[in-house]
Each structure stands twice: as C-alpha cells, then as structure tokens.
Scaffold this active site. Structure first.
Site, short mmCIF file in Angstrom:
data_model
loop_
_atom_site.label_atom_id
_atom_site.label_comp_id
_atom_site.label_asym_id
_atom_site.label_seq_id
_atom_site.Cartn_x
_atom_site.Cartn_y
_atom_site.Cartn_z
N CYS A 135 0.84 -1.20 0.00
CA CYS A 135 0.00 0.00 0.00
C CYS A 135 0.89 1.26 0.00
CB CYS A 135 -0.88 -0.01 1.24
SG CYS A 135 -2.07 1.35 1.30
N CYS A 179 -5.85 0.04 7.12
CA CYS A 179 -5.67 0.51 5.74
C CYS A 179 -6.84 1.41 5.34
CB CYS A 179 -5.57 -0.69 4.80
SG CYS A 179 -5.36 -0.22 3.07
N ARG A 231 2.92 4.63 6.51
CA ARG A 231 3.43 3.83 7.63
C ARG A 231 4.05 2.52 7.16
NH1 ARG A 231 -2.30 3.83 10.40
NH2 ARG A 231 -2.74 3.50 8.19
N ASP A 267 0.43 3.69 1.79
CA ASP A 267 0.36 4.22 3.15
C ASP A 267 1.76 4.57 3.68
OD1 ASP A 267 0.24 4.12 6.13
OD2 ASP A 267 -1.88 3.68 5.73
N HIS A 311 -1.91 -4.30 5.14
CA HIS A 311 -1.54 -3.81 6.47
C HIS A 311 -2.76 -3.42 7.30
CE1 HIS A 311 -2.27 0.57 5.85
NE2 HIS A 311 -2.18 0.20 4.58
ZN ZN Z 1 -3.38 0.92 3.04
#
Ligand code: ZN
Length: 214
Positions: free
Chosen positions: A40, A104, A44, A42, A101
């Site tokens: 992803c 999400c 993080r 993302d 993850h």
């Molecule tokens: Zn995500």
C-alpha cells in the site's frame, strides 16, 4: 518540512550512501532484484525498513490498498500491470509478495461503500473492484464489530489480490515451472509483526522461519 527532508538528503549522502558506496557503484548500470513487493502507498508501510533490504534487492509497486487488477480487467490499472510485467519478464524476480496492512484507509473506504467517496471520483472508481471483497465479508459474517470487520477486509483483500495476480497466463506459466513463488502478507503496524497467508489452513500465520529468526 521541506527543510527537514533536505537535511535528510544530506544525511543520506554522508551516512547511508557512504555505508553502501560500493553497492551503489555496482548498481550504477543495472539492477537484479530477487523480489517484487506490492504494498500500500500508506506512509506507515516502509518496505525497505520492514524487509531490512538493501538497495537493488526489492522492486516495489505501491498503490492504494495494494491492489492488482485481474487479468480480464488488466487495462484498468496499466501502471501496476506494466510494473508487474517488467519485474517478471525483464528483471526475472523469483518471488512476489503482496503485503496488506492494519488500519488501511483504502480498505476502510471500500468497506464503507462507494457513496462515501462521492467527493473522490478517481478513488471511488479505483476502489470499485474491492466491492467484491466487501460482499464476501458481508455474506460470511454479519455480527462482527467494525474493527474485526476492517481487519478481515484487509486480510481478504490480500488473498483477493494474490488471486488476481495468479490469473495472468505469464504468472501461471512461471508458477507451473517452479520459477516463481507468490505470498500474501499482512503487516500489523502496532505490533510490527507480519503474518503470511497459508492456503492449506486458509489463515494468516507467523511462519516458522520468521519465528526462528526472532
Ligand atoms: Zn493501506
């Protein structure tokens, strides 16, 4: 914040680059990554940090909710598909990991349904294929709390995307010839643990190998 990032560039040049200087020289002309990592976007999820990998080891694709279009609808996301094609056909990676993850945002949005994304038409369109994962969850479990439902969505999305990947004839060929391995992973941000999807038990578990290391 730009200043802080530019300081990061200096640190990279003086510390990280120096540490890997020889490797960067070796990598100047070519790359030979062993793994394609699909994760992803993302902030993080940091693949190199998570995998403790060196430059040149991992070819990475990142998009919202680590998605891969199924073969029949491959034109829906040509960016992802062309990157997969390059990694498989040109770089000859031996492993593909699809890594979802916890918490999400993309999966959460898909779970809430397209109406919530009326102000984000591109995202709404992009996340449409995840509706089938949502429907599977709703057909299966009705009495789950929101948090559990979100986790299930994130994990089932990984399984779905692995299946999409396996729908490509080139991938099927390589799997048949034993030239490629595909795994679905789930990264829990809070605990830092990664569990691996095991098809035989239809569950995500922390693998023995991984446990042995830690
Ligand atoms: Zn995500």
């Amino acid at each position: 914040m730009l200043e802080r990032l530019k300081t990061g560039l200096t640190t990279f040049k003086e510390v990280t680059y120096k540490k890997y200087e020889r490797l960067y020289h070796d990598l100047e002309q070519t790359q030979d990554p062993h793994t394609l990592f699909i994760a992803c976007s993302d902030s993080r999820v940091s693949p190199d940090m998570l995998l403790d990998s060196d430059p040149g080891e991992v070819f990475t694709i990142r998009n919202i909710a680590n998605t891969i279009p199924a073969y029949e609808v491959s034109q829906n996301d040509i960016t992802t598909v062309s990157s997969i094609e390059y990694a498989i056909e040109v770089l000859g990676v031996e492993e593909v990991i699809v890594c979802g993850h916890s918490n999400c945002g993309g999966c959460a949005a898909a779970l809430q349904g397209p109406k919530k994304l009326d102000q984000l038409p591109y995202t709404q369109h992009y996340l449409k294929p995840l509706e089938c994962v949502k429907e599977k969850i709703e057909a299966k479990q009705t009495d789950m709390d929101e948090r559990s439902k979100a986790r299930l969505m994130e994990k089932m999305n990984v399984i779905e995307q692995v299946e999409h990947l396996k729908s490509y004839p080139q991938i099927q060929e390589r799997l048949k010839r034993g030239e490629l391995e595909i795994e679905g992973w789930y990264y829990d941000i809070k605990s830092g643990s990664v569990s691996v999807y095991d098809e035989s038990s239809d569950s995500f578990c922390v693998s023995d190998e991984y446990q042995n290391v830690h």
